[in-house]
Design a protein around this motif. Structure first.
Motif, PDB file in Angstrom:
ATOM      1  N   GLN A  97       0.816  -1.208   0.000  1.00 60.13           N
ATOM      2  CA  GLN A  97       0.000   0.000   0.000  1.00 60.13           C
ATOM      3  C   GLN A  97       0.854   1.264   0.000  1.00 60.13           C
ATOM      4  OE1 GLN A  97      -3.562   0.191  -0.160  1.00 60.13           O
ATOM      5  NE2 GLN A  97      -2.940  -1.805  -0.898  1.00 60.13           N
ATOM      6  N   GLN A  98       2.080   1.122   0.503  1.00 64.59           N
ATOM      7  CA  GLN A  98       2.956   2.294   0.522  1.00 64.59           C
ATOM      8  C   GLN A  98       3.661   2.489  -0.808  1.00 64.59           C
ATOM      9  OE1 GLN A  98       5.412   1.151   3.790  1.00 64.59           O
ATOM     10  NE2 GLN A  98       3.703   1.245   5.226  1.00 64.59           N
ATOM     11  N   GLY A  99       3.196   1.758  -1.827  1.00 65.06           N
ATOM     12  CA  GLY A  99       3.824   1.906  -3.144  1.00 65.06           C
ATOM     13  C   GLY A  99       5.079   1.075  -3.302  1.00 65.06           C
ATOM     14  N   LYS A 100       5.240   0.071  -2.423  1.00 69.05           N
ATOM     15  CA  LYS A 100       6.437  -0.753  -2.521  1.00 69.05           C
ATOM     16  C   LYS A 100       6.083  -2.211  -2.797  1.00 69.05           C
ATOM     17  CE  LYS A 100       7.882   0.969   1.441  1.00 69.05           C
ATOM     18  NZ  LYS A 100       8.630   1.277   2.665  1.00 69.05           N
ATOM     19  N   ALA A 101       5.073  -2.418  -3.668  1.00 72.02           N
ATOM     20  CA  ALA A 101       4.615  -3.781  -3.945  1.00 72.02           C
ATOM     21  C   ALA A 101       5.734  -4.625  -4.539  1.00 72.02           C
ATOM     22  CB  ALA A 101       3.426  -3.751  -4.892  1.00 72.02           C
ATOM     23  N   GLY A 102       6.494  -4.019  -5.432  1.00 73.19           N
ATOM     24  CA  GLY A 102       7.591  -4.742  -6.073  1.00 73.19           C
ATOM     25  C   GLY A 102       8.572  -5.248  -5.041  1.00 73.19           C
ATOM     26  N   LYS A 103       8.932  -4.344  -4.137  1.00 71.52           N
ATOM     27  CA  LYS A 103       9.880  -4.706  -3.100  1.00 71.52           C
ATOM     28  C   LYS A 103       9.303  -5.801  -2.207  1.00 71.52           C
ATOM     29  CE  LYS A 103      11.795  -2.476   0.852  1.00 71.52           C
ATOM     30  NZ  LYS A 103      12.017  -1.220   1.562  1.00 71.52           N
ATOM     31  N   ALA A 104       8.026  -5.647  -1.869  1.00 73.49           N
ATOM     32  CA  ALA A 104       7.406  -6.641  -0.980  1.00 73.49           C
ATOM     33  C   ALA A 104       7.459  -8.029  -1.606  1.00 73.49           C
ATOM     34  CB  ALA A 104       5.963  -6.245  -0.678  1.00 73.49           C
ATOM     35  N   LEU A 105       7.092  -8.106  -2.883  1.00 70.55           N
ATOM     36  CA  LEU A 105       7.093  -9.411  -3.534  1.00 70.55           C
ATOM     37  C   LEU A 105       8.511  -9.957  -3.663  1.00 70.55           C
ATOM     38  CD1 LEU A 105       4.378  -8.898  -6.285  1.00 70.55           C
ATOM     39  CD2 LEU A 105       4.214 -10.299  -4.242  1.00 70.55           C
ATOM     40  N   ALA A 106       9.464  -9.047  -3.887  1.00 70.87           N
ATOM     41  CA  ALA A 106      10.851  -9.490  -3.998  1.00 70.87           C
ATOM     42  C   ALA A 106      11.345 -10.029  -2.659  1.00 70.87           C
ATOM     43  CB  ALA A 106      11.738  -8.343  -4.467  1.00 70.87           C
ATOM     44  N   ILE A 107      10.987  -9.355  -1.574  1.00 66.27           N
ATOM     45  CA  ILE A 107      11.389  -9.845  -0.243  1.00 66.27           C
ATOM     46  C   ILE A 107      10.773 -11.217   0.003  1.00 66.27           C
ATOM     47  CG2 ILE A 107      11.073  -9.495   2.243  1.00 66.27           C
ATOM     48  CD1 ILE A 107      11.248  -6.492   1.713  1.00 66.27           C
ATOM     49  N   ALA A 108       9.473 -11.343  -0.348  1.00 68.76           N
ATOM     50  CA  ALA A 108       8.799 -12.622  -0.139  1.00 68.76           C
ATOM     51  C   ALA A 108       9.490 -13.723  -0.932  1.00 68.76           C
ATOM     52  CB  ALA A 108       7.336 -12.514  -0.540  1.00 68.76           C
ATOM     53  N   ALA A 109       9.806 -13.425  -2.196  1.00 68.52           N
ATOM     54  CA  ALA A 109      10.420 -14.451  -3.047  1.00 68.52           C
ATOM     55  C   ALA A 109      11.788 -14.845  -2.512  1.00 68.52           C
ATOM     56  CB  ALA A 109      10.528 -13.942  -4.484  1.00 68.52           C
ATOM     57  N   LEU A 110      12.551 -13.845  -2.132  1.00 73.38           N
ATOM     58  CA  LEU A 110      13.911 -14.118  -1.664  1.00 73.38           C
ATOM     59  C   LEU A 110      13.894 -14.872  -0.334  1.00 73.38           C
ATOM     60  CD1 LEU A 110      16.502 -13.409  -3.071  1.00 73.38           C
ATOM     61  CD2 LEU A 110      16.784 -11.483  -1.510  1.00 73.38           C
ATOM     62  N   SER A 111      13.035 -14.430   0.581  1.00 75.19           N
ATOM     63  CA  SER A 111      12.953 -15.111   1.876  1.00 75.19           C
ATOM     64  C   SER A 111      12.489 -16.549   1.690  1.00 75.19           C
ATOM     65  CB  SER A 111      11.969 -14.418   2.813  1.00 75.19           C
ATOM     66  OG  SER A 111      12.176 -13.046   2.817  1.00 75.19           O
TER      67      SER A 111
END
Lengths: 353, 152, 497
Positions: free
Chosen positions: C102-116
């Motif tokens: 929601q803070q405009g960081k969807a890309g980052k969120a998905l990348a963190i999820a994928a990497l973790s």
């Protein structure tokens, strides 16, 4: 756009898989062709005007979620019936999960007289209504044919003090609550009742038996770590553990020893002087109000299913036994079995019709 | 009288716990079972009752931000109710109309109502999405969604 | 056959052209199905079983394993983007993933999820490979008293799971626990609180509650705040790139929670859902800045994602080494073994080493494939969020509906979904936190059952909980974890005074 590409790729992959998995189907296709001719001939032979065949696709209901025993039976039966060409019309499996089967049964009960809707069931269709958790029992449906039998087993850890079932029951006659029995399902359902049935035959006070219900493989875990003493379950659940020497099977619930490498080593209760048996039968039913011709049609088709090589292989893989009963015989068997169970539940104060 | 919202909520919760307790005390019990089916529910019911008393007398006050959350303009309440009505109709006709038809109607009307003006785009999306999902579920994954009055 | 030799055999299987191909198919199909509403690993595997019939058993199972962890991997997408968890193991990922998106960081969120997920998956496969034969005994070491204590430990963290009023968090939890008591009680067969309805005999499905309290409530909230520009869907996806700082912040939680998730995954009955929650809680407890949790914290997203994937590999320990399926998913997986004519059990490792080690070795490759497949897709998937808000709202409702319908095929559950949506909205308006509710719902049911199993076994003697070492340690820990935050608040209050 990428999403469509992804979906396309998925379709392609599934198609590819189907092709891989289908390699050995070609032979059976030929088999089924000849099968088909046979049945057509025979049906023509016996056709006296009253012959019935399905007019549309058939719905096969598994009154349980994906992956369980009912679901597997339904999917495998549907697969063989269609692939071997025993039934031409496409058979789709529908899961109506919930309330130990009651949701699925009430769904079928609403389709009285519809000959294109079948379902698979086993002992719970007798037990669940007896404990008051389903408004529908086997009397509300048309039994078509039984195809499979499973047997129960009672197992203990390999270092347990009891060598066989008689020894266990001797102790339980003295003090029924000195032993904890564990099963997957709740009191009043199969795992519990099969144990109670044998305990009663041996003269144990069944109202004082300690029974714990542990879902998700909790049963075998609890026996292996010593939390519970006896695991009451299906024989298929313990055969590998017994082969590895982790547990000891005190008895199986069949009348005669089962066939198979490790299976044949399990003693029956009967040979230990406890004259009782428990069969977890599994078969097919239709809604109420089916005509005689319709029942005869399906009875014949399920007989062909039961006798087919393809289904025999499935039975072997899952460790099921063949047990075919036609509609009439099946119905009588169910009526008798239900009376029997009713008595047990009454004694346990679990009857709640 | 009831000075703050928390006290009113506490009363609702107390009623709820009383209701739950009444039901718990009606559960059947069996001999030879140390903790019966009614044991844990009774404990939970009393615990909730105690907590709601605690909430009634607690000094917690809502922050301004929290109060603002509860302040909803009438216009928005109406739109929420309209969407609820649409969802309700969606559920009611989910099986009889079938997944595709019910979903198309729902997605299109609710999107329109919520103020999306490009009706062509809306129509395309609300027709395509359900059809694609339906095909994936029914034909690829063999999971039956209600077909309803459509023939497939 | 020694372990080293076994591992070598495994890699021979996994690195053959056929092996690589089937792993690839498995993880691809798994991620895809996992992203669909309501379809988790259970359905994904059940769907694939008829397809594998007649295939080479090793290859078929390598593929099925891929489907399994692929589905867990893909499940977090809708959790993060839409606050609509598709499967139970990814609910905790929504706590911080959704605010981040929601803070405009969807890309980052998905990348963190994928990497973790990738790291969690890989670490746990290493553990699986080295310790699988030894860990078999861990899998069966938990008796009912120990399970009770474990659930107690999870519940003791309720107060710390939410900011704001402790009493409200506790009320949320008690009500969640109450909801868990609906349905047939396994220990007695009594139907509880079902008001005579067959629809409630099985209790309420977890997904109905999760989608109701999170997705539907969020949708209602968006509708009510349509006028405010600041609330709701982000127009930006943001970059995928993680800064050095992010990486540094992630490394701790991911490392720790991969181990914890793996251990919890081994225990039959615990599984990915409980693992992800407990991981989230522990990270919040030990974090220097616990206030950031729930508001888009990197740690809060990385922890459950690493943990749920690690738990997935952990679940293979009892299945492969003992033939014990510890969860619904592994039970279906066991069905897949049977269809292929294999009998998983304590003997499988010696009887069919190529299957045993082949599956494990293939998981390394599968995890790498998952990362390679998913990273490039993220920008496209994240674009979901740029859909205009009115349409997004309608589509989220539809998504939740299919999700619920596909698991129960019951219209009744759809009404329930709506009801829990309203409850979620009310809870939000009156500042009752939702995470304790959902946590108590999950843990409560198991806690009650293991408590009563223990009591039946001991004949009503409570000392059974203190005789067993595991349960004793866990009980002490939970008492400490419950008391510690209270002491802390009292101290700070004193300071203020």
């Amino acid at each position: 756009m990428k999403k469509f590409l992804a979906i396309l790729l998925f379709v392609f992959l599934l198609g590819f898989l189907a092709a891989c998995g289908g390699e050995d189907n070609e032979e059976s296709q030929n088999d089924s062709d000849s099968n088909e001719e046979n049945t057509e001939e025979s049906s023509e032979g016996s056709a006296e005007g009253g012959e019935w065949t399905p007019e549309q696709n058939i719905e096969m209901v598994a009154p349980a979620g994906a992956g369980g025993g009912w679901d597997t039976t339904a999917r495998m039966a549907a697969k063989v019936l269609n692939e071997e060409g025993i039934i031409e019309e496409s058979i789709g499996v529908v899961n109506k999960e919930g309330a130990g089967g009651a949701i699925g049964w009430s769904y079928i009960a609403n389709q009285e007289g519809n000959p294109h809707s079948l379902f698979v069931s086993s002992s719970p269709i007798l037990l669940v209504p007896l404990s008051g958790q389903s408004d529908h029992g086997h009397e509300d449906f048309t039994p078509i044919a039984n195809v499979i039998a499973d047997y129960g087993a009672f197992a203990v850890r390999e270092d347990a003090e009891w060598e066989n079932l008689s020894e266990l029951f001797e102790q339980m006659k003295e003090d029924p609550s000195s032993v904890t029995v564990v099963g997957t399902s709740s009191p009043g359902s199969m795992d519990h009742i099969q144990f109670v049935r044998f305990a009663k035959a041996a003269g144990v006070d069944i109202t004082k038996i300690k029974y714990v219900s542990a879902p998700d493989a909790g049963g075998i875990t609890q026996v292996l770590n010593g939390s519970a003493d006896v695991f009451s379950t299906g024989v298929g659940e313990v055969v590998e553990q017994a082969r590895a020497g982790e547990i000891r099977v005190l008895a199986v619930t069949s009348e005669e020893r089962l066939e198979g490498e490790t299976l044949s080593e399990f003693p029956t209760a009967k040979e230990q002087g406890i004259d009782e048996k428990f069969i977890n039968w599994r078969g097919f039913f239709g809604p109420a109000g089916m005509t005689e011709e319709q029942v005869a049609y399906y009875e014949q088709k399920f007989k062909e299913l039961s006798e087919s090589d393809a289904f025999a292989e499935i039975r072997t893989n899952y460790g099921w036994n063949e047990m075919f009963m036609g509609s009439e015989e099946y119905k009588n068997f169910l009526d008798e079995e239900k009376e029997n169970l009713k008595g047990l539940l009454e004694e346990l104060d679990l009857l709640n019709e | 009288m009831l000075k703050n919202v928390n006290q009113r909520v506490a009363i609702v919760l107390a009623v709820l716990s009383a209701f739950y307790l009444v039901l718990s005390y009606q559960l059947p019990t069996y001999p030879y079972i140390p903790v019966d089916a009614d044991g844990v529910p009774k404990a939970l019911g009393w615990l909730l009752l105690a907590l709601s008393v605690g909430l009634f007398f607690s000094k917690d006050r809502d922050s301004e931000e929290q109060k603002a959350k509860r302040h909803i303009p009438k216009k928005d309440v109406i739109s929420l109710l309209v969407v609820f009505l649409l969802v309700f109709l969606y559920i009611t006709f989910f099986e009889s109309l079938g997944f595709i038809l019910a979903t198309v109607l729902f997605v299109f009307s609710s999107t329109w109502y919520l103020g999306y003006k490009k009706h062509m785009v809306n129509a395309i999306v609300s027709i395509l999405f359900p059809i694609i999902l339906y095909s994936i579920f029914v034909y690829m994954l063999q999971i039956r969604l209600p077909a309803g009055i459509l023939p497939f | 056959m020694g372990a080293l030799e076994g591992i070598a055999t495994g890699f021979q299987v996994a690195l053959s052209l056929e092996g690589i191909m089937f792993v690839l198919i498995g993880v691809f199909v798994g991620t895809f199905i996992g992203m669909l509403p309501g379809l988790g690993p259970i359905s994904a595997i059940a769907i694939m079983i008829p397809i594998t019939y007649g295939m080479d058993p090793t290859m078929a199972l390598v593929m099925m394993a891929g489907v399994y962890y692929g589905a867990v991997f893909g499940g977090s997408t809708s959790s993060i983007l839409l606050n609509a968890p598709g499967i139970s193991g990814t609910v905790a990922s929504a706590f911080d993933g959704y605010p981040m998106a929601q803070q405009g960081k969807a890309g980052k969120a998905l990348a963190i999820a994928a990497l973790s997920s990738f790291v969690g998956g890989t670490i746990s496969v290493v553990l699986l490979m080295i310790f699988a034969p030894m860990l078999a005994s861990v899998a069966i070491s938990f008796g009912p008293p120990a399970y009770f204590a474990l659930m107690l430990l999870g519940l003791s963290a309720i107060a710390s799971l939410s900011e704001g009023s402790t009493i409200k968090a506790m009320i949320s939890a008690v009500v969640g626990f109450m909801i868990a008591t609906i349905g047939i009680d396994p220990q007695t067969g009594t139907a509880r609180f079902n008001f005579g309805s067959a629809n409630l005999l099985d209790g309420i499905d977890f997904l109905v509650i999760a989608l109701g309290l999170f997705a539907i409530a969020e949708v209602c909230y968006l509708i009510m705040n349509r006028a405010k520009k600041s609330v709701g869907t982000a127009k930006e996806i943001g970059s995928l790139r993680l800064s050095k700082n992010d990486m540094k912040e992630m490394s701790g939680p991911v490392g720790r929670q991969s181990f914890l998730g793996f251990i919890l995954g081994i225990l039959p009955g615990a599984g990915a859902t409980i693992a992800s929650f407990i991981s989230y809680i522990t990270e919040k407890k030990i974090a220097k800045n616990p206030d950031e949790f729930g508001k888009g914290s990197v740690k809060g997203l990385a922890a459950p994602e690493a943990s749920n994937n690690a738990a997935t590999s952990g679940a293979f320990v009892p299945l492969l080494s003992l033939g014990i399926p510890g969860s619904g998913t592994t039970a279906v997986m066991l069905g897949a073994f049977l269809v292929l004519g294999l009998q998983p059990g304590p003997m499988m490792m010696t009887d069919r080493p190529e299957v045993f080690w082949g599956i494990i070795a293939s998981m390394y490759i599968g995890n790498i494939f998952l990362l390679i497949l998913n990273l490039p897709l993220i920008p496209y998937i994240a674009r979901l969020l740029t859909i205009p808000r009115p349409m997004l709202i309608s589509l989220v409702i539809m998504f939740s509906f299919i999700g619920v319908y596909a698991i129960s095929f019951s219209v009744f559950d759809l009404y329930l979904l709506l009801a829990f949506g309203v409850l979620g909205l009310l809870m939000r308006m009156f500042a009752f936190p939702a995470p304790p509710f959902i946590l108590a719902f999950i843990l409560g049911g198991m806690m009650e059952q293991s408590f009563r199993q223990s009591m039946t076994i001991s004949g009503g003697n409570i000392s059974i909980f203190f005789e067993n070492n595991i349960s004793l340690v866990l009980i002490i820990l939970s008492v400490l974890s419950f008391i510690f935050p209270i002491i802390k608040t009292i101290r700070t209050k004193k300071k203020e005074a």
